[in-house]
Design an enzyme around this catalytic site. Structure first.
Site, PDB file in Angstrom:
ATOM      1  N   HIS A 188       2.116 -34.829  15.472  1.00  0.00           N
ATOM      2  CA  HIS A 188       3.120 -33.998  14.795  1.00  0.00           C
ATOM      3  C   HIS A 188       4.106 -34.963  14.137  1.00  0.00           C
ATOM      4  O   HIS A 188       4.334 -36.064  14.646  1.00  0.00           O
ATOM      5  CB  HIS A 188       3.812 -33.160  15.879  1.00  0.00           C
ATOM      6  CG  HIS A 188       4.787 -32.152  15.374  1.00  0.00           C
ATOM      7  ND1 HIS A 188       6.030 -32.485  14.907  1.00  0.00           N
ATOM      8  CD2 HIS A 188       4.703 -30.798  15.287  1.00  0.00           C
ATOM      9  CE1 HIS A 188       6.678 -31.377  14.554  1.00  0.00           C
ATOM     10  NE2 HIS A 188       5.889 -30.340  14.774  1.00  0.00           N
ATOM     11  N   ASP A 197       4.014 -37.011  23.807  1.00  0.00           N
ATOM     12  CA  ASP A 197       4.537 -35.768  23.247  1.00  0.00           C
ATOM     13  C   ASP A 197       3.867 -34.626  24.010  1.00  0.00           C
ATOM     14  O   ASP A 197       2.670 -34.384  23.854  1.00  0.00           O
ATOM     15  CB  ASP A 197       4.205 -35.701  21.752  1.00  0.00           C
ATOM     16  CG  ASP A 197       4.544 -34.350  21.125  1.00  0.00           C
ATOM     17  OD1 ASP A 197       4.992 -33.446  21.863  1.00  0.00           O
ATOM     18  OD2 ASP A 197       4.354 -34.207  19.909  1.00  0.00           O
ATOM     19  N   GLN A 243       3.005 -29.341  23.506  1.00  0.00           N
ATOM     20  CA  GLN A 243       1.959 -28.319  23.553  1.00  0.00           C
ATOM     21  C   GLN A 243       1.232 -28.309  24.900  1.00  0.00           C
ATOM     22  O   GLN A 243       0.209 -27.647  25.041  1.00  0.00           O
ATOM     23  CB  GLN A 243       0.957 -28.528  22.405  1.00  0.00           C
ATOM     24  CG  GLN A 243       1.560 -28.411  21.024  1.00  0.00           C
ATOM     25  CD  GLN A 243       2.078 -27.014  20.700  1.00  0.00           C
ATOM     26  OE1 GLN A 243       1.645 -26.023  21.284  1.00  0.00           O
ATOM     27  NE2 GLN A 243       3.026 -26.933  19.778  1.00  0.00           N
ATOM     28  N   LYS A 292       9.527 -23.612  23.188  1.00  0.00           N
ATOM     29  CA  LYS A 292       8.097 -23.285  23.157  1.00  0.00           C
ATOM     30  C   LYS A 292       7.608 -22.785  24.517  1.00  0.00           C
ATOM     31  O   LYS A 292       6.438 -22.449  24.676  1.00  0.00           O
ATOM     32  CB  LYS A 292       7.285 -24.519  22.730  1.00  0.00           C
ATOM     33  CG  LYS A 292       7.524 -24.981  21.293  1.00  0.00           C
ATOM     34  CD  LYS A 292       6.601 -26.128  20.964  1.00  0.00           C
ATOM     35  CE  LYS A 292       7.058 -26.946  19.765  1.00  0.00           C
ATOM     36  NZ  LYS A 292       6.942 -26.244  18.496  1.00  0.00           N
ATOM     37  N   CYS A 301       3.239 -29.368  10.343  1.00  0.00           N
ATOM     38  CA  CYS A 301       3.932 -30.647  10.605  1.00  0.00           C
ATOM     39  C   CYS A 301       2.943 -31.740  11.025  1.00  0.00           C
ATOM     40  O   CYS A 301       3.292 -32.605  11.826  1.00  0.00           O
ATOM     41  CB  CYS A 301       5.037 -30.496  11.643  1.00  0.00           C
ATOM     42  SG  CYS A 301       6.313 -29.339  11.163  1.00  0.00           S
TER      43      CYS A 301
END
Lengths: 431, 148
Positions: free
Chosen positions: A141, A218, A221, A244, A384
């Site tokens: 991303h 990261d 997700q 999220k 993104c």
């Protein structure tokens, strides 16, 4: 994993917790929200927790000695405990930021501040110079890409990246050449926000450590969708966003091992993060406070803690099983439509709850518009992750992404709405 | 859904005057950062002042049906006319597209452009429809600064 997806009754109860899910869109269509990868909706307990903070304990926390300040500070620090427990970390290793993007920038800036001898860090781990390299991947991303480009520009370090295979996995063939003694940091995503690809985090972290590099993950997700334990993953730093995972907008989380937070130079400076201030210079508070300049996002942290409790009560293993079931259902449905190309791995075990696809010959914006007309809300564009789309030779894609509240019926609604696309754009589709 | 009128789909499948050609006086490249759509657009202008004429618009448009159709309509409506007329047409398109549906568009001025009126009701798509028109404005500005 033996956890089961949610039953229809459980889903109905769960959905009743999210006020927005009962609204209609585009002329009375029930909302079919398949964009939770961008941001999730919020259950009432989260909204109530935030509201409760403002109505009862609102104060500039960590400042002042009055009762509200005490209670507000306690609520804020309790939230830190809950959020830490959710990922298997001690509270002292949790830093609140505005979002995951800020958390990743915080780490990137630590390296350039360290390179200039600033920020109150110590040791030589957080420095970058012309002889150093930063390794990322092509599936990142922009939030885990642009900050590294910028820190390399500021310090003269070289940015390298792990390529992606045509089926959307990291191509680790040349990892030995990319990840070397020169590599100071290897930053990569746990689950691709486009492809859903689940990367082999533990293996990559071990490879990073073998050459003395820090592993930065990261986890935007993954933390909202599957059980995450920072120690099992073996990484050094991890970032994710609250919004999220049923939490409020405006709060993100940075986790790093305590000794790293201690060594890491500061990013944003100002009030609350100092130890002493004189006109000539300042010293900084211990972590995590030294990374939380300004009045902290206390109400948002309290809301995020309520979201963690909510997810814990659902069971992250069940959330994961549920999203796997939805992913499988969508992949199966898309496979029945030869005019659709799915991006990313076809093996369900290597996938999280996001599916990006292309309708051959129709731009994603147009696909999304037709879906939206039926009340089906998906993400269209490059999500993104522009370099990834370029590599896959796709200008833009359509992405459906799930959360615990997503129903199998919503996956079917997407497929049904999708079937309007070929006729509308004059595609030749075999009957 | 009144967004995808037959005329729009027709323009998007068979864009008028598509492709990049010589000669040209200026070229502009515009990008829609939310979706990665791109247009490269060239203008060829002859004459000057009130007499200036848009001799050719050529373009390479990579994007959704709305952005491709819009580039096609631009080329169709503006090529061969005066620069003054081109500017009025751009203004009329911009006005319609940013009107949130209030301005249905003047067919006398923008021709097939009125088929894009539905876009104004979808704020996220306005940029798609405006992309080539912005590139044209930019290229025209450059062309006027260049020696004739």
């Amino acid at each position: 994993m033996s956890a089961a997806p949610f039953t229809d009754e459980e889903l109905a109860r769960l959905r009743a917790d999210f006020p927005i899910l009962s609204r209609t869109v585009r002329g009375g269509h029930p909302l079919v929200y398949l964009d939770s990868g961008a941001t999730s909706h919020k259950p009432r307990v989260v909204l109530d927790a935030e509201r409760h903070f403002y109505e009862h304990t609102n104060a500039a926390v960590h400042r002042g000695a009055h009762q509200l300040s005490e209670e507000g500070t306690e609520a804020y620090e309790n939230a830190r405990e809950t959020i830490a427990r959710f990922i298997g970390a001690p509270a002292s290793e949790i830093v609140f930021t505005r979002n995951a993007t800020e958390a990743l920038n915080l780490v990137a800036y630590a390296f350039s501040n360290g390179a200039h001898g600033g920020g109150g860090g110590h040791g030589d781990r957080f420095t970058l110079g012309p002889h150093d390299e930063v390794l990322i991947t092509e599936m990142e991303h922009h939030a885990n890409l642009v900050p590294w480009q910028e820190v390399c520009r500021r310090t003269g370090a070289t940015l390298r990246w792990v390529p992606v295979t045509p089926d959307g996995r990291l191509d680790l063939t040349d990892l030995d050449a990319l990840l070397t003694e020169r590599t100071a940091v290897f930053a990569f995503t746990h689950v691709s926000n486009v492809l859903g690809t689940v990367n082999p985090v533990r293996e990559l972290a071990e490879r990073a450590h073998a050459v003395g590099a820090l592993a930065v993950l990261d986890a935007c997700q993954s933390v909202p969708h599957l059980p995450v334990d920072v120690h099992e993953l073996g990484v050094d730093v991890l970032a994710y966003s609250g919004h999220k995972m049923f939490g409020p907008l405006g709060v993100g989380v940075l986790w790093a091992r305590a000794e790293l937070l201690d060594e890491m130079p500061v990013f944003l400076t100002g009030g609350s993060m100092i130890e002493t201030v004189r006109m000539e210079g300042s010293t900084y508070a211990p972590a995590p406070q030294k990374f939380e300049a300004g009045v902290p996002v206390a109400a948002q942290a309290v809301g995020l803690a309520a979201a963690c409790d909510y997810l814990t009560a659902l069971g992250m293993d069940r959330v994961h099983a549920h999203e796997q079931m939805l992913t499988e259902r969508l992949l199966r449905g898309l496979a029945e439509r030869p005019w659709v190309t799915v991006l990313g791995p076809d093996d369900l075990r290597e996938r999280g709850g996001a599916v990006a696809f292309v309708v051959d010959g129709v731009h994603a914006h147009d696909v999304g518009q037709v879906l939206d007309d039926s009340g089906v809300e998906v993400r269209v564009g490059h999500h993104c992750a522009w370099p990834l789309h370029r590599t896959l030779k796709v200008a833009a894609s359509t992405r459906a992404s799930f959360a615990a509240y997503t129903t199998p019926g919503e996956v079917d609604a997407l497929l049904e709405a999708l079937d309007r696309v070929p006729a509308m754009f004059g595609l030749e589709v075999p009957a | 859904m009144d967004l995808y009128q037959e005329l729009i789909l027709e323009h998007s499948k068979r864009p008028v005057r598509a492709g990049l050609r010589e000669p040209f006086d200026a070229e502009a490249h515009h990008v829609n950062p939310t979706c990665g759509d791109e247009v490269t657009l060239r203008v060829h202008v002859t004459g000057s002042g009130d007499e200036a004429v848009v001799e050719d618009i050529s373009y390479d448009s990579m994007g959704c049906s709305i952005s491709v159709a819009s580039a096609s309509i631009l080329a169709e409506e503006v090529t061969g006319g005066t620069v003054a007329h081109a500017r009025e047409t751009v203004e009329a398109m911009r006005s319609m597209l940013t009107s949130k549906g209030e301005d249905p568009g003047d067919e006398e001025q923008i021709g097939d452009g009125v088929a894009l009126a539905g876009v104004a009701k979808y704020p996220a798509r306005v940029k798609c429809a405006l992309l080539s028109w912005m590139a044209f404005t930019d290229a025209l500005h450059q062309a006027e600064g260049a020696p004739q």
